[in-house]
Write a protein that holds these residues in place. Structure first.
Motif, PDB file in Angstrom:
ATOM      1  N   THR A 187       1.652   1.228  -5.543  1.00  0.00           N
ATOM      2  CA  THR A 187       0.470   1.555  -5.987  1.00  0.00           C
ATOM      3  C   THR A 187       0.495   2.702  -6.823  1.00  0.00           C
ATOM      4  O   THR A 187      -0.075   2.617  -7.815  1.00  0.00           O
ATOM      5  CB  THR A 187      -0.337   2.556  -4.539  1.00  0.00           C
ATOM      6  OG1 THR A 187      -0.031   1.926  -2.929  1.00  0.00           O
ATOM      7  CG2 THR A 187      -1.611   3.059  -5.032  1.00  0.00           C
ATOM      8  N   ALA A 213      -4.394  -6.313   0.428  1.00  0.00           N
ATOM      9  CA  ALA A 213      -3.124  -5.632   0.699  1.00  0.00           C
ATOM     10  C   ALA A 213      -2.564  -5.757   1.279  1.00  0.00           C
ATOM     11  O   ALA A 213      -3.130  -6.374   2.668  1.00  0.00           O
ATOM     12  CB  ALA A 213      -4.981  -4.410   0.712  1.00  0.00           C
ATOM     13  N   ASP A 252       0.807  -1.191  -0.338  1.00  0.00           N
ATOM     14  CA  ASP A 252      -0.176   0.338   0.228  1.00  0.00           C
ATOM     15  C   ASP A 252       0.670   1.611  -0.160  1.00  0.00           C
ATOM     16  O   ASP A 252       0.411   2.384   0.282  1.00  0.00           O
ATOM     17  CB  ASP A 252      -0.930   0.026   0.817  1.00  0.00           C
ATOM     18  CG  ASP A 252      -0.094  -0.120   2.406  1.00  0.00           C
ATOM     19  OD1 ASP A 252       1.287  -0.332   2.512  1.00  0.00           O
ATOM     20  OD2 ASP A 252      -1.361  -0.068   3.744  1.00  0.00           O
ATOM     21  N   SER A 299       1.178  -4.224   4.105  1.00  0.00           N
ATOM     22  CA  SER A 299       1.676  -2.904   4.598  1.00  0.00           C
ATOM     23  C   SER A 299       2.722  -3.040   5.051  1.00  0.00           C
ATOM     24  O   SER A 299       3.278  -2.741   6.534  1.00  0.00           O
ATOM     25  CB  SER A 299       0.903  -1.429   5.300  1.00  0.00           C
ATOM     26  OG  SER A 299       1.018  -0.704   5.694  1.00  0.00           O
TER      27      SER A 299
END
Length: 119
Positions: free
Chosen positions: A19, A93, A14, A95
């Motif tokens: 992205t 997703a 992310d 992180s």
């Protein structure tokens, strides 16, 4: 990769870099990745500046990401560039920016696959 593509779920980081470039990483620690390049690859670093991102010099697509461990180089490919990407499970997703530098390396060591790059 040891399993059919449908077994794998790519991971979309992310961060702004991944992205913006529409990257979803695919790897299997039991697999192996060998890259053959007939054109020039540009290597850059982002975020924590630990991993190396290989980009096509012509279109700027991220081809793969890698990190050199004491035991060898490991990496993951950009699943969005696969011809048969429609066979993959839905992207999830992730992180990595929430992890410490050490946690990132530990994660990469556990999930990325051995990588060999041939010019």
């Amino acid at each position: 990769m040891p399993n059919p593509l449908g077994h794998y779920q790519p991971r979309a980081c992310d961060c702004d870099f991944c992205t913006a470039l529409n990257v979803a990483y695919l790897s299997d620690a039991r697999g192996k990745l060998e890259v053959f390049s007939s054109s020039s690859i540009q290597v850059i670093q982002q975020g924590s500046e630990q991993a190396l991102f290989a980009q096509c010099r012509h279109c700027a697509d991220v081809l793969f990401v890698s990190y050199e461990f004491e035991t060898g180089i490991k990496g993951a490919i950009n699943a969005n560039l696969l011809v048969d990407k429609h066979q993959l499970a839905s992207v999830i997703a992730v992180s990595p920016k929430a992890l410490s530098s050490t946690e990132k390396r530990e994660r990469w060591l556990a999930v990325w696959m051995p990588l060999k790059v041939n010019p």
